[in-house]
Design a protein around this motif. Structure first.
Motif, PDB file in Angstrom:
ATOM      1  N   TYR A 267       0.859  -1.186   0.000  1.00  0.00           N
ATOM      2  CA  TYR A 267       0.000   0.000   0.000  1.00  0.00           C
ATOM      3  C   TYR A 267       0.889   1.227   0.000  1.00  0.00           C
ATOM      4  O   TYR A 267       1.688   1.424   0.920  1.00  0.00           O
ATOM      5  CB  TYR A 267      -0.893  -0.014   1.238  1.00  0.00           C
ATOM      6  N   PHE A 268       0.780   2.068  -1.038  1.00  0.00           N
ATOM      7  CA  PHE A 268       1.567   3.295  -1.136  1.00  0.00           C
ATOM      8  C   PHE A 268       0.653   4.507  -0.987  1.00  0.00           C
ATOM      9  O   PHE A 268      -0.363   4.618  -1.680  1.00  0.00           O
ATOM     10  CB  PHE A 268       2.274   3.372  -2.498  1.00  0.00           C
ATOM     11  N   GLN A 269       1.054   5.435  -0.090  1.00  0.00           N
ATOM     12  CA  GLN A 269       0.297   6.677   0.092  1.00  0.00           C
ATOM     13  C   GLN A 269       1.195   7.756   0.675  1.00  0.00           C
ATOM     14  O   GLN A 269       2.018   7.487   1.547  1.00  0.00           O
ATOM     15  CB  GLN A 269      -0.900   6.462   1.034  1.00  0.00           C
ATOM     16  N   ALA A 270       1.031   8.973   0.200  1.00  0.00           N
ATOM     17  CA  ALA A 270       1.693  10.117   0.819  1.00  0.00           C
ATOM     18  C   ALA A 270       0.899  10.521   2.055  1.00  0.00           C
ATOM     19  O   ALA A 270      -0.334  10.473   2.048  1.00  0.00           O
ATOM     20  CB  ALA A 270       1.772  11.281  -0.160  1.00  0.00           C
ATOM     21  N   VAL A 271       1.604  10.921   3.121  1.00  0.00           N
ATOM     22  CA  VAL A 271       0.918  11.231   4.377  1.00  0.00           C
ATOM     23  C   VAL A 271       1.353  12.571   4.936  1.00  0.00           C
ATOM     24  O   VAL A 271       2.508  12.983   4.807  1.00  0.00           O
ATOM     25  CB  VAL A 271       1.161  10.134   5.450  1.00  0.00           C
ATOM     26  N   GLY A 272       0.379  13.259   5.549  1.00  0.00           N
ATOM     27  CA  GLY A 272       0.676  14.470   6.306  1.00  0.00           C
ATOM     28  C   GLY A 272       0.723  14.132   7.777  1.00  0.00           C
ATOM     29  O   GLY A 272       1.710  14.366   8.469  1.00  0.00           O
ATOM     30  N   SER A 273      -0.356  13.523   8.258  1.00  0.00           N
ATOM     31  CA  SER A 273      -0.412  13.085   9.649  1.00  0.00           C
ATOM     32  C   SER A 273      -0.254  11.569   9.772  1.00  0.00           C
ATOM     33  O   SER A 273       0.110  11.060  10.818  1.00  0.00           O
ATOM     34  CB  SER A 273      -1.750  13.494  10.272  1.00  0.00           C
ATOM     35  N   GLY A 274      -0.556  10.859   8.692  1.00  0.00           N
ATOM     36  CA  GLY A 274      -0.504   9.400   8.725  1.00  0.00           C
ATOM     37  C   GLY A 274      -1.843   8.762   9.023  1.00  0.00           C
ATOM     38  O   GLY A 274      -1.965   7.533   9.084  1.00  0.00           O
ATOM     39  N   THR A 275      -2.885   9.586   9.188  1.00  0.00           N
ATOM     40  CA  THR A 275      -4.209   9.056   9.528  1.00  0.00           C
ATOM     41  C   THR A 275      -4.739   8.127   8.437  1.00  0.00           C
ATOM     42  O   THR A 275      -5.362   7.102   8.732  1.00  0.00           O
ATOM     43  CB  THR A 275      -5.199  10.208   9.755  1.00  0.00           C
ATOM     44  N   GLY A 276      -4.477   8.464   7.183  1.00  0.00           N
ATOM     45  CA  GLY A 276      -4.938   7.613   6.083  1.00  0.00           C
ATOM     46  C   GLY A 276      -4.306   6.235   6.114  1.00  0.00           C
ATOM     47  O   GLY A 276      -4.960   5.236   5.801  1.00  0.00           O
ATOM     48  N   ALA A 277      -3.031   6.174   6.503  1.00  0.00           N
ATOM     49  CA  ALA A 277      -2.345   4.884   6.593  1.00  0.00           C
ATOM     50  C   ALA A 277      -2.875   4.060   7.763  1.00  0.00           C
ATOM     51  O   ALA A 277      -3.031   2.836   7.665  1.00  0.00           O
ATOM     52  CB  ALA A 277      -0.841   5.102   6.732  1.00  0.00           C
ATOM     53  N   ILE A 278      -3.159   4.731   8.887  1.00  0.00           N
ATOM     54  CA  ILE A 278      -3.776   4.037  10.024  1.00  0.00           C
ATOM     55  C   ILE A 278      -5.125   3.465   9.594  1.00  0.00           C
ATOM     56  O   ILE A 278      -5.468   2.321   9.914  1.00  0.00           O
ATOM     57  CB  ILE A 278      -3.965   5.002  11.217  1.00  0.00           C
ATOM     58  N   ALA A 279      -5.887   4.267   8.860  1.00  0.00           N
ATOM     59  CA  ALA A 279      -7.200   3.833   8.377  1.00  0.00           C
ATOM     60  C   ALA A 279      -7.081   2.621   7.457  1.00  0.00           C
ATOM     61  O   ALA A 279      -7.902   1.695   7.523  1.00  0.00           O
ATOM     62  CB  ALA A 279      -7.885   4.984   7.642  1.00  0.00           C
ATOM     63  N   ALA A 280      -6.060   2.613   6.613  1.00  0.00           N
ATOM     64  CA  ALA A 280      -5.844   1.483   5.705  1.00  0.00           C
ATOM     65  C   ALA A 280      -5.539   0.212   6.492  1.00  0.00           C
ATOM     66  O   ALA A 280      -6.042  -0.879   6.173  1.00  0.00           O
ATOM     67  CB  ALA A 280      -4.695   1.805   4.747  1.00  0.00           C
ATOM     68  N   TRP A 281      -4.720   0.337   7.519  1.00  0.00           N
ATOM     69  CA  TRP A 281      -4.377  -0.799   8.391  1.00  0.00           C
ATOM     70  C   TRP A 281      -5.622  -1.336   9.084  1.00  0.00           C
ATOM     71  O   TRP A 281      -5.843  -2.553   9.143  1.00  0.00           O
ATOM     72  CB  TRP A 281      -3.331  -0.329   9.399  1.00  0.00           C
ATOM     73  N   GLU A 282      -6.466  -0.447   9.597  1.00  0.00           N
ATOM     74  CA  GLU A 282      -7.686  -0.880  10.276  1.00  0.00           C
ATOM     75  C   GLU A 282      -8.638  -1.578   9.306  1.00  0.00           C
ATOM     76  O   GLU A 282      -9.243  -2.612   9.645  1.00  0.00           O
ATOM     77  CB  GLU A 282      -8.368   0.324  10.931  1.00  0.00           C
ATOM     78  N   ALA A 283      -8.784  -1.038   8.088  1.00  0.00           N
ATOM     79  CA  ALA A 283      -9.645  -1.675   7.085  1.00  0.00           C
ATOM     80  C   ALA A 283      -9.099  -3.040   6.708  1.00  0.00           C
ATOM     81  O   ALA A 283      -9.856  -4.010   6.532  1.00  0.00           O
ATOM     82  CB  ALA A 283      -9.750  -0.785   5.854  1.00  0.00           C
ATOM     83  N   ASN A 284      -7.789  -3.144   6.592  1.00  0.00           N
ATOM     84  CA  ASN A 284      -7.113  -4.403   6.292  1.00  0.00           C
ATOM     85  C   ASN A 284      -7.481  -5.472   7.321  1.00  0.00           C
ATOM     86  O   ASN A 284      -7.831  -6.619   6.975  1.00  0.00           O
ATOM     87  CB  ASN A 284      -5.605  -4.141   6.287  1.00  0.00           C
ATOM     88  N   ARG A 285      -7.452  -5.097   8.584  1.00  0.00           N
ATOM     89  CA  ARG A 285      -7.758  -6.063   9.653  1.00  0.00           C
ATOM     90  C   ARG A 285      -9.219  -6.506   9.604  1.00  0.00           C
ATOM     91  O   ARG A 285      -9.533  -7.657   9.931  1.00  0.00           O
ATOM     92  CB  ARG A 285      -7.418  -5.457  11.013  1.00  0.00           C
ATOM     93  N   ARG A 286     -10.108  -5.610   9.172  1.00  0.00           N
ATOM     94  CA  ARG A 286     -11.517  -6.007   9.027  1.00  0.00           C
ATOM     95  C   ARG A 286     -11.665  -7.067   7.934  1.00  0.00           C
ATOM     96  O   ARG A 286     -12.464  -7.995   8.060  1.00  0.00           O
ATOM     97  CB  ARG A 286     -12.385  -4.784   8.740  1.00  0.00           C
ATOM     98  N   PHE A 287     -10.917  -6.906   6.856  1.00  0.00           N
ATOM     99  CA  PHE A 287     -10.982  -7.894   5.778  1.00  0.00           C
ATOM    100  C   PHE A 287     -10.420  -9.241   6.226  1.00  0.00           C
ATOM    101  O   PHE A 287     -10.914 -10.298   5.817  1.00  0.00           O
ATOM    102  CB  PHE A 287     -10.225  -7.395   4.544  1.00  0.00           C
ATOM    103  N   ILE A 288      -9.408  -9.207   7.073  1.00  0.00           N
ATOM    104  CA  ILE A 288      -8.870 -10.465   7.609  1.00  0.00           C
ATOM    105  C   ILE A 288      -9.929 -11.170   8.451  1.00  0.00           C
ATOM    106  O   ILE A 288     -10.126 -12.390   8.343  1.00  0.00           O
ATOM    107  CB  ILE A 288      -7.587 -10.201   8.428  1.00  0.00           C
ATOM    108  N   LYS A 289     -10.654 -10.425   9.270  1.00  0.00           N
ATOM    109  CA  LYS A 289     -11.725 -11.008  10.081  1.00  0.00           C
ATOM    110  C   LYS A 289     -12.862 -11.530   9.211  1.00  0.00           C
ATOM    111  O   LYS A 289     -13.517 -12.516   9.544  1.00  0.00           O
ATOM    112  CB  LYS A 289     -12.261  -9.972  11.072  1.00  0.00           C
ATOM    113  N   ASP A 290     -13.102 -10.857   8.091  1.00  0.00           N
ATOM    114  CA  ASP A 290     -14.109 -11.334   7.141  1.00  0.00           C
ATOM    115  C   ASP A 290     -13.774 -12.748   6.685  1.00  0.00           C
ATOM    116  O   ASP A 290     -14.649 -13.623   6.609  1.00  0.00           O
ATOM    117  CB  ASP A 290     -14.168 -10.368   5.950  1.00  0.00           C
ATOM    118  N   GLY A 291     -12.500 -12.998   6.361  1.00  0.00           N
ATOM    119  CA  GLY A 291     -12.049 -14.350   6.028  1.00  0.00           C
ATOM    120  C   GLY A 291     -12.100 -14.719   4.559  1.00  0.00           C
ATOM    121  O   GLY A 291     -11.600 -15.788   4.175  1.00  0.00           O
TER     122      GLY A 291
END
Length: 454
Positions: A267-291
């Motif tokens: 996952y590539f993204q430019a960040v100012g605060s990094g909130t978008g990258a944190i959000a990507a990580w959290e969404a990723n974990r939801r997909f893992i739980k989905d299975g």
């Protein structure tokens, strides 16, 4: 007058109109409640679960610097094709209603840039204005994703004014959403970034814009917003602490997985605060739980615009002198990538996201970003913003340095694009500030002026 009303029978008409209005409102309210997402909030510091009632931004126990996150009743990913724009992802958004005018991220498999870089599975998630691709974000930025999610969240601050600090793009997005949906808003932006604050027409009077004077940076705007939030009739949007902001940004990953059919490898993204990258990580974990979409964590490669950087090898950030930081921001082509105090060290923040995913932070110079910008437009057919060019430049670096495999599934998050085209077609106007404050302003002066403004 009352006698006239009673004799004429107008009162019966008024009563009927009142009943009609009430019934229509009730029907609309109930239909919106059907769109309400079922979820609760959890703390990353202690695991406490609690309901989202009063615009919660932290754990009720307040037992550590940590983010809270939304846990959704529907664990399996489902696209709501009955809802418009970003709200098709409503099942994984902490919302209680839908708002008019939203667009959604669009993901497609790259051909031009992929061939140039020798990559067989490069997917571009585009946020901005590109009608031919179905991208209809009229502010040209993925910040619309967070604005439409935040403004649709359950809000216990009825009658108060939301305050948002921004380097530019976020203010443009929130300004549009709140203006078009009559939501009271006060924006705090560095005066030097006013060129980013534009719209098709002047904003509705429910939106006010105040600035920190020329020479200030994003952190100065945040400081100004904190002073204003001390007034009783204002409340903070919350930034990275707002679960709706993060999950709104996370829809970029939902779009990518929907198109690809599995979790990407990188996952590539430019960040100012990094909130978008944190959000990507959290969404990723939801997909893992989905299975159903894989069990891997995307390797997060976040990009910054040299010379500004707060890369650190530990949870503690290296100290950054405020005057040095202001000078660095002046040199950057992507000024929106400049937050001196990001959500890095707190639990559940960017440090944890990078460590968990084996991720890294890369730097791109202005020259590298401009080369990438021109190349993207030539090969993909649409203009992109400097921040997105920074992300593209670091992807080019990673390929050159063989940090990614040729057949890896790569998601490139283009966080803003199509603005040059949009401006050419619609000729938007720059919004003018209502107030401008100097560096480190007197808090009482700020409060007095803001009271007068509203």
């Amino acid at each position: 007058f009352l006698a006239f009303i009673l004799k004429s029978g107008i009162y019966t008409l008024l009563w009927d109109v009142g009943k009609l209005y009430f019934c229509t409102y009730k029907e609309m309210y109930n239909s919106r409640r059907e769109d309400m997402t079922s979820y609760h909030l959890e703390s990353t510091c202690c695991g406490t679960t609690f309901e989202d009632k009063e615009w919660e931004l932290e754990c009720p126990h307040k037992d550590g610097a940590a983010l809270i996150y939304a846990s959704y009743a529907k664990r399996q990913f489902e696209v709501r094709n009955d809802l418009p724009g970003i709200y098709k992802y409503a099942n994984w958004l902490p919302i209680c209603r839908t708002l008019d005018g939203s667009g959604a991220p669009v993901t497609y498999k790259s051909e031009g840039l992929a061939e140039y870089l020798g990559l067989s599975n490069l997917y571009i998630t585009f946020n901005g204005y590109w009608p031919e691709r179905g991208a209809m974000m009229k502010t040209g930025s993925f910040k619309e994703c967070e604005a439409y999610a935040v403004c649709a969240r359950t809000n216990g601050n009825s009658g108060k004014i939301m305050v948002v600090a921004s380097a530019g793009n976020t203010a443009r997005a929130f300004g549009r959403v709140c203006s078009e949906n009559n939501i009271p808003l006060l924006l705090c932006v560095p005066e030097d970034n006013l060129s980013s604050i534009w719209a098709d027409q002047p904003w509705n009077d429910c939106v006010k814009l105040v600035c920190s004077a020329s020479g200030c940076d994003y952190f100065d705007a945040i400081h100004l917003s904190n002073i204003i939030c001390e007034l009783e009739y204002f409340y903070p949007e919350g930034g990275a602490k707002n679960v709706a902001r993060r999950d709104g940004m996370g829809t970029t990953v939902l779009s990518a997985v929907q198109e690809i059919g599995r979790i990407p490898d990188y996952y590539f993204q430019a960040v100012g605060s990094g909130t978008g990258a944190i959000a990507a990580w959290e969404a990723n974990r939801r997909f893992i739980k989905d299975g159903r979409y894989g069990s891997n964590l995307m390797k997060l490669i976040v990009s910054q615009n040299a010379p500004f950087s707060w890369k650190a090898g530990s949870r503690a950030l290296l100290p950054l002198d405020e005057n040095v930081a202001r000078e660095q921001v002046k040199e950057m082509c992507a000024k929106v990538l400049s937050n001196r105090k990001p959500p890095y060290s707190l639990k559940g923040g960017l440090y944890d996201a990078l460590v968990a995913t084996g991720g890294d932070m890369m730097l791109a110079t202005n020259d590298e970003a401009m080369v990438a910008k021109e190349l993207f437009e030539k090969l993909e057919g649409i203009d992109i913003e400097p921040a997105a060019a920074v992300a593209t430049a670091t992807l080019m670096q990673a390929v050159k340095e063989q940090r990614v495999e040729e057949d890896a599934i790569i998601m490139l998050n283009i966080t803003g694009g199509g603005i040059a085209r949009y401006k050419k077609e619609f000729k938007p106007v720059e919004q003018k500030p209502d107030l401008v404050f100097p560096v480190n302003p007197d808090p009482e002066l700020v409060k007095a002026k803001v009271r007068e403004l509203i």
